[in-house]
Write an enzyme that holds these catalytic residues in place. Structure first.
Site, PDB file in Angstrom:
ATOM      1  N   SER A 104      14.117 -12.357 -21.717  1.00  0.00           N
ATOM      2  CA  SER A 104      13.630 -11.123 -22.331  1.00  0.00           C
ATOM      3  C   SER A 104      12.273 -10.731 -21.773  1.00  0.00           C
ATOM      4  CB  SER A 104      13.600 -11.273 -23.850  1.00  0.00           C
ATOM      5  OG  SER A 104      13.239 -10.070 -24.482  1.00  0.00           O
ATOM      6  N   ASP A 152      12.626  -3.752 -23.383  1.00  0.00           N
ATOM      7  CA  ASP A 152      12.244  -5.045 -22.839  1.00  0.00           C
ATOM      8  C   ASP A 152      13.316  -5.489 -21.834  1.00  0.00           C
ATOM      9  OD1 ASP A 152      14.308  -5.707 -24.545  1.00  0.00           O
ATOM     10  OD2 ASP A 152      13.169  -7.126 -25.757  1.00  0.00           O
ATOM     11  N   ASP A 197      17.405  -5.529 -25.858  1.00  0.00           N
ATOM     12  CA  ASP A 197      17.835  -5.613 -27.260  1.00  0.00           C
ATOM     13  C   ASP A 197      16.798  -5.006 -28.197  1.00  0.00           C
ATOM     14  OD1 ASP A 197      15.937  -7.624 -26.995  1.00  0.00           O
ATOM     15  OD2 ASP A 197      17.069  -9.126 -28.101  1.00  0.00           O
ATOM     16  N   ASP A 247      15.933  -7.558 -21.630  1.00  0.00           N
ATOM     17  CA  ASP A 247      17.368  -7.622 -21.938  1.00  0.00           C
ATOM     18  C   ASP A 247      17.786  -6.496 -22.875  1.00  0.00           C
ATOM     19  OD1 ASP A 247      15.936  -8.742 -24.074  1.00  0.00           O
ATOM     20  OD2 ASP A 247      17.550 -10.095 -24.636  1.00  0.00           O
TER      21      ASP A 247
END
Length: 495
Positions: free
Chosen positions: A131, A276, A280, A278
């Site tokens: 992340s 960010d 999510d 990834d």
């Protein structure tokens, strides 16, 4: 359905007991070459698959309908970091050696693994990602059947124990490996959260941070264009690049917001969006380039959902609550508070049947997305809300900000004390004022016209402070100043 190449990683033939220190409360994160490498990833993949497969076989014997409808496979994806593909190959080799099939999704964001786990009715899913962590880190996020979270209390400790012991079962046959990188079903599902016909002309800046978001953003933009939506998108830091030439994608850091703000202003955009690594988490900027604190986005999305689904439950975390609770009450929703953290939020949402859940940390959860968090759905809902209301984002949230100003989360590094001691001390400090108290997540003290929440970090020697008031910016400033000084006297300095 196509078959991918044979896994490139070749494991050891013997497994001695080891200690794996990269297991955290909710996932696995470690420094490359220190407490995370391909050998460790292999062990984790094999342990994860063995435990899930054993549960599946036991459920099949007992005709447990929650598991018997699943296929004995695990989905896996990885972000754009240079180390992610190698770690993924080692992890999926461990799954295959446990006798479980693997569905390789290719390069993905975490929410694509959440979606695919349920869509393919798999036993579980793994996203290889760090992340927003530094470039020399990586990790694994795990979910079980129906995209349910796995935490230290819900299976992660068992996986760690087996991975450390190396006491793996010998499978009679290897699992099969398939590459299913097509994102069409995921894109169709995400876009279904909005009514495209209601969209009005809008100009967006979308900053993918050179992470994994770019390809998904492209597909969503293409889908909107095919439907005739009058949406113009300026792409910023768009190309996935594991060297992160524009810095690690983490919009929680103020310096990382500058590029998005400037692009919004230079292009006279209606909205800025940043992700960010990834994706999510979704971060929003108004038409003036101003970053919108996550707690106000929770209120805005709660209002949007309650307009669509009256009387539904909304879940929120206890760090900043005044605005969210006021919005829910004004729109006849049901307020359901939960300890912060994705595993807690998801569990409370499932128990209450909540249509939406939000955290001030920019995680947003959706009942119709398997109770999981998504970074793509929030900005789509936002452009729908801007179109329906005809209002700018600043107008939509300014009322919230004026009515319930908040400090934003302030992090204090512990130097000469520990978190439990400081939390007990601040409770004693204010005990004479007889505030309303909650220990749901750290310590919350409510004095009527203002409120604080102080909690320990799960991963660092920090305490995190949030303060909010009922419409009184002067009181907010006074309390922030007072408690900053007090914390420094207790051995906690502003990080």
């Amino acid at each position: 359905m196509s078959t991918s190449a044979t896994p490139s990683y070749q494991p050891a033939t013997e497994f001695n007991p080891i200690t794996i220190s990269s297991f955290k409360a909710y996932d696995i994160r470690g420094e490359l070459g220190v407490n995370l490498d391909e050998a460790i990833a292999y062990r984790i993949g094999r342990a994860f698959a063995q435990i899930l497969y054993q549960r599946y076989n036991a459920a099949t014997d007992q005709q447990d309908s929650d598991l018997t409808d699943l296929q004995p496979a695990i989905v896996i994806g990885s972000d754009i970091r240079h180390s992610s593909e190698q770690l993924k190959q080692a992890t999926l080799k461990g799954i295959i050696d446990a006798g479980v099939d693997v569905i390789d999704l290719g390069m993905t964001g975490t929410e694509e693994v959440y979606f695919a786990t349920s869509y393919y009715q798999a036993l579980g899913g793994i996203e290889v990602t760090a992340s927003h962590n530094p470039i020399n880190y990586n990790g694994l996020k795990l979910v079980k059947e129906h995209s349910k979270p796995i935490s230290a209390d819900e299976g992660l400790a068992e996986i760690q124990a087996l991975a450390e012991s190396g006491q793996f079962n010998n499978s009679n046959q290897l699992g099969k490996l398939q590459l299913l990188a097509d994102k069409s079903a995921y894109i169709d599902h995400v876009i279904s959260f909005i009514d495209i016909d209601k969209l009005k002309p809008l100009k967006l800046v979308i900053n993918s941070g050179n992470g994994s978001a770019g390809p998904v953003v492209d597909l969503l933009i293409e889908k909107l264009a095919q439907a005739g939506a009058p949406i113009e998108v300026i792409k910023l830091h768009h190309t996935p690049d594991g060297s992160f030439p524009n810095g690690i994608p983490n919009p929680m850091i103020e310096a990382n917001r500058v590029a998005t703000k400037q692009a919004v202003l230079e292009n006279n955009a209606d909205l800025g969006v940043a992700f960010d690594g990834d994706f999510d988490r979704c971060f929003l900027f108004d038409e003036n380039g101003e970053f919108i604190d996550g707690s106000y986005v929770v209120g805005m999305l709660a209002q949007a959902f309650l307009n669509k689904y009256p009387n539904e439950s909304i879940v929120y975390d206890p760090r900043v609550i005044y605005n969210t609770e006021a919005v829910i009450e004004a729109h006849n929703g049901k307020a359901v508070i939960s300890k912060s953290g994705h595993s807690f939020i998801k569990q409370v949402m499932r128990e209450s049947g909540a249509v939406y859940g939000g955290e001030m940390s920019a995680h947003h959860y959706f009942r119709d997305f398997f109770y999981c968090d998504s970074g793509m759905i929030p900005w789509l809902l936002t452009i729908e809300l801007l179109s329906i209301t005809g209002k700018t984002l600043s107008v939509l949230v300014t009322g919230y900000i004026h009515a319930y100003p908040s400090s934003g989360e302030l992090n204090f590094r512990l130097t000469t004390s520990d978190a439990p001691t400081i939390i007990r001390a601040i409770e004693d400090k204010f005990s004479a004022e007889n505030p309303s108290k909650s220990m749901l997540d750290g310590l919350s003290l409510d004095f009527g016209d203002w409120r604080l929440n102080l909690r320990a970090s799960n991963t660092e020697p920090l305490v995190r402070l949030n303060i909010e008031t009922r419409g009184d910016k002067s009181l907010l400033a006074d309390k922030v100043r007072e408690i900053k000084v007090w914390l420094s006297e207790q051995g906690a300095v502003l990080a």
